[in-house]
Design a protein around this motif. Structure first.
Motif, PDB file in Angstrom:
ATOM      1  N   PRO A 121       0.817  -1.224   0.000  1.00 52.30           N
ATOM      2  CA  PRO A 121       0.000   0.000   0.000  1.00 52.30           C
ATOM      3  C   PRO A 121       0.843   1.263   0.000  1.00 52.30           C
ATOM      4  O   PRO A 121       0.440   2.292  -0.537  1.00 52.30           O
ATOM      5  N   LEU A 122       2.051   1.193   0.584  1.00 52.73           N
ATOM      6  CA  LEU A 122       2.915   2.370   0.625  1.00 52.73           C
ATOM      7  C   LEU A 122       3.387   2.761  -0.771  1.00 52.73           C
ATOM      8  O   LEU A 122       3.409   3.944  -1.123  1.00 52.73           O
ATOM      9  N   GLU A 123       3.782   1.773  -1.570  1.00 53.41           N
ATOM     10  CA  GLU A 123       4.262   2.110  -2.915  1.00 53.41           C
ATOM     11  C   GLU A 123       3.138   2.665  -3.777  1.00 53.41           C
ATOM     12  O   GLU A 123       3.368   3.505  -4.656  1.00 53.41           O
ATOM     13  N   LEU A 124       1.908   2.215  -3.531  1.00 48.68           N
ATOM     14  CA  LEU A 124       0.770   2.759  -4.275  1.00 48.68           C
ATOM     15  C   LEU A 124       0.495   4.198  -3.875  1.00 48.68           C
ATOM     16  O   LEU A 124       0.215   5.044  -4.729  1.00 48.68           O
ATOM     17  N   LEU A 125       0.591   4.487  -2.587  1.00 53.31           N
ATOM     18  CA  LEU A 125       0.346   5.847  -2.098  1.00 53.31           C
ATOM     19  C   LEU A 125       1.403   6.823  -2.617  1.00 53.31           C
ATOM     20  O   LEU A 125       1.084   7.928  -3.057  1.00 53.31           O
ATOM     21  N   GLU A 126       2.667   6.416  -2.549  1.00 49.30           N
ATOM     22  CA  GLU A 126       3.772   7.309  -2.908  1.00 49.30           C
ATOM     23  C   GLU A 126       4.165   7.199  -4.381  1.00 49.30           C
ATOM     24  O   GLU A 126       4.892   8.039  -4.890  1.00 49.30           O
ATOM     25  N   SER A 127       3.681   6.126  -5.037  1.00 43.29           N
ATOM     26  CA  SER A 127       4.126   5.796  -6.396  1.00 43.29           C
ATOM     27  C   SER A 127       5.650   5.647  -6.434  1.00 43.29           C
ATOM     28  O   SER A 127       6.334   6.229  -7.275  1.00 43.29           O
ATOM     29  N   LEU A 128       6.174   4.838  -5.493  1.00 42.19           N
ATOM     30  CA  LEU A 128       7.603   4.567  -5.379  1.00 42.19           C
ATOM     31  C   LEU A 128       7.809   3.059  -5.242  1.00 42.19           C
ATOM     32  O   LEU A 128       7.495   2.464  -4.210  1.00 42.19           O
ATOM     33  N   GLU A 129       8.337   2.470  -6.300  1.00 42.04           N
ATOM     34  CA  GLU A 129       8.461   1.016  -6.382  1.00 42.04           C
ATOM     35  C   GLU A 129       9.356   0.425  -5.288  1.00 42.04           C
ATOM     36  O   GLU A 129       9.130  -0.691  -4.808  1.00 42.04           O
ATOM     37  N   GLN A 130      10.386   1.169  -4.864  1.00 38.09           N
ATOM     38  CA  GLN A 130      11.338   0.644  -3.892  1.00 38.09           C
ATOM     39  C   GLN A 130      10.720   0.431  -2.511  1.00 38.09           C
ATOM     40  O   GLN A 130      11.267  -0.310  -1.683  1.00 38.09           O
ATOM     41  N   LEU A 131       9.580   1.053  -2.249  1.00 35.11           N
ATOM     42  CA  LEU A 131       8.942   0.879  -0.942  1.00 35.11           C
ATOM     43  C   LEU A 131       8.429  -0.545  -0.744  1.00 35.11           C
ATOM     44  O   LEU A 131       8.239  -0.990   0.389  1.00 35.11           O
ATOM     45  N   ARG A 132       8.228  -1.284  -1.832  1.00 31.81           N
ATOM     46  CA  ARG A 132       7.831  -2.693  -1.706  1.00 31.81           C
ATOM     47  C   ARG A 132       8.904  -3.489  -0.968  1.00 31.81           C
ATOM     48  O   ARG A 132       8.601  -4.384  -0.181  1.00 31.81           O
ATOM     49  N   VAL A 133      10.158  -3.146  -1.217  1.00 30.25           N
ATOM     50  CA  VAL A 133      11.275  -3.857  -0.584  1.00 30.25           C
ATOM     51  C   VAL A 133      11.249  -3.636   0.927  1.00 30.25           C
ATOM     52  O   VAL A 133      11.330  -4.597   1.716  1.00 30.25           O
ATOM     53  N   LEU A 134      11.134  -2.378   1.344  1.00 25.64           N
ATOM     54  CA  LEU A 134      11.111  -2.069   2.774  1.00 25.64           C
ATOM     55  C   LEU A 134       9.858  -2.637   3.431  1.00 25.64           C
ATOM     56  O   LEU A 134       9.911  -3.139   4.563  1.00 25.64           O
ATOM     57  N   TYR A 135       8.738  -2.566   2.757  1.00 27.59           N
ATOM     58  CA  TYR A 135       7.468  -3.043   3.310  1.00 27.59           C
ATOM     59  C   TYR A 135       7.547  -4.529   3.668  1.00 27.59           C
ATOM     60  O   TYR A 135       6.987  -4.972   4.673  1.00 27.59           O
ATOM     61  N   HIS A 136       8.270  -5.278   2.844  1.00 29.03           N
ATOM     62  CA  HIS A 136       8.379  -6.725   3.072  1.00 29.03           C
ATOM     63  C   HIS A 136       9.569  -7.089   3.957  1.00 29.03           C
ATOM     64  O   HIS A 136       9.891  -8.269   4.108  1.00 29.03           O
ATOM     65  N   GLY A 137      10.216  -6.078   4.531  1.00 27.39           N
ATOM     66  CA  GLY A 137      11.228  -6.341   5.551  1.00 27.39           C
ATOM     67  C   GLY A 137      12.647  -6.521   5.066  1.00 27.39           C
ATOM     68  O   GLY A 137      13.523  -6.924   5.834  1.00 27.39           O
ATOM     69  N   TYR A 138      12.915  -6.200   3.797  1.00 32.78           N
ATOM     70  CA  TYR A 138      14.274  -6.331   3.270  1.00 32.78           C
ATOM     71  C   TYR A 138      15.038  -5.010   3.441  1.00 32.78           C
ATOM     72  O   TYR A 138      14.440  -3.943   3.509  1.00 32.78           O
ATOM     73  N   LYS A 139      16.362  -5.107   3.463  1.00 32.11           N
ATOM     74  CA  LYS A 139      17.220  -3.929   3.619  1.00 32.11           C
ATOM     75  C   LYS A 139      17.592  -3.337   2.257  1.00 32.11           C
ATOM     76  O   LYS A 139      17.803  -4.066   1.284  1.00 32.11           O
ATOM     77  N   ILE A 140      17.701  -2.021   2.221  1.00 33.58           N
ATOM     78  CA  ILE A 140      18.270  -1.309   1.073  1.00 33.58           C
ATOM     79  C   ILE A 140      19.416  -0.458   1.601  1.00 33.58           C
ATOM     80  O   ILE A 140      19.209   0.460   2.402  1.00 33.58           O
ATOM     81  N   LYS A 141      20.630  -0.764   1.171  1.00 37.87           N
ATOM     82  CA  LYS A 141      21.788   0.033   1.557  1.00 37.87           C
ATOM     83  C   LYS A 141      21.790   1.344   0.776  1.00 37.87           C
ATOM     84  O   LYS A 141      21.426   1.381  -0.398  1.00 37.87           O
ATOM     85  N   ILE A 142      22.241   2.425   1.435  1.00 37.09           N
ATOM     86  CA  ILE A 142      22.261   3.719   0.755  1.00 37.09           C
ATOM     87  C   ILE A 142      23.380   4.585   1.310  1.00 37.09           C
ATOM     88  O   ILE A 142      23.684   4.544   2.516  1.00 37.09           O
ATOM     89  N   GLU A 143      24.037   5.338   0.420  1.00 33.97           N
ATOM     90  CA  GLU A 143      25.016   6.340   0.837  1.00 33.97           C
ATOM     91  C   GLU A 143      25.050   7.444  -0.201  1.00 33.97           C
ATOM     92  O   GLU A 143      24.511   7.296  -1.306  1.00 33.97           O
TER      93      GLU A 143
END
Length: 253
Positions: free
Chosen positions: A203-225
């Motif tokens: 539901p978060l990716e649908l609200l924000e229209s941001l595909e990467q939120l599916r990863v966080l929603y399902h509990g996976y990590k995304i590294k960023i710097e």
């Protein structure tokens, strides 16, 4: 560290039809992107397209081009097809480089691959510091916040983090140091790309229209710097294309 670069080059574009083939100083746009990606240290750079004209044009400068289906709903789905076509090992690091970034910095490609290589996360990406107040409030600029271990906490079109002491008062100067804009370059482990497209839409990716939120929603990590080199804007419109051509002519790059 070994990694593979995949450049999705979709022919259809509402604002700039045939965008991958747009001429930039005597070369199609996709060739500029390919040549920059080759400077990143990738073991292989593959162009993935859905159109015969793009396939034929790319074939003139490299044999590393594959034809993919036209019905993909996202770039990640197209990436998953390429992983299957190339029979990549699940642990292979794949960097997705957009085909509309002719001013790509090769250093950023190698940086995001190294970031993923040094972690157990399935995915990595980059950000840049926000330097103008208006960008904090621009919904087209995706903001990101992260934890102390370089894990993304959330991506949003909203102004995050919310500075309670200043953002409720327009007359107060806003400290821009906490704000980061997300840069749309991703590194994945090949096995996770196939896993991702099986995950339910969040539901978060649908609200924000941001595909990467599916990863966080399902509990996976995304590294960023932060990106080592602030990236130039990609090409979405004829005006963007004209700016890129002017920049390349002025810099002779």
């Amino acid at each position: 560290m070994e990694f593979v670069v995949v450049i999705p080059a979709r022919f259809a574009s509402t604002r700039l039809p045939g965008k991958p083939l747009a001429d930039i100083c005597g070369k199609p746009m996709v060739q500029h992107v390919y040549e920059k990606a080759c400077l990143s240290g990738a073991s292989k750079v593959i162009v993935a397209t859905d159109h015969q004209k793009v396939f034929d044009a790319v074939s003139l400068f490299t044999s590393d081009v594959v034809m993919t289906r036209e019905d993909h709903q996202s770039g990640t789905e197209r990436l998953a097809e390429v992983v299957d076509l190339l029979e990549l090992d699940n642990d292979t690091i794949v960097v997705n480089v957009q085909g509309d970034e002719p001013l790509l910095a090769p250093e950023n490609v190698s940086q995001v691959a190294a970031l993923l290589s040094d972690s157990t996360a399935p995915m990595a990406t980059l950000s840049v510091a926000i330097e103008e107040r208006d960008e904090v409030f621009n919904p087209n600029a995706v903001k990101v916040v992260s934890d102390i271990n370089k894990n993304a906490l959330y991506f949003s079109r909203a102004s995050i983090p919310f500075d309670r002491n200043t953002m409720m008062d327009d007359s107060t100067a806003l400290n821009l140091s906490p704000f980061q804009r997300h840069v749309g370059i991703y590194a994945y482990r090949a096995g996770f790309i196939k896993q991702y497209i099986e995950l339910s839409v969040s539901p978060l990716e649908l609200l924000e229209s941001l595909e990467q939120l599916r990863v966080l929603y399902h509990g996976y990590k995304i590294k960023i710097e932060q990106a080592q080199i602030a990236p130039h804007a990609g090409v979405d419109t004829p005006d963007d294309l004209a700016k890129v051509i002017a920049h390349i002519k002025s810099k002779n790059v």
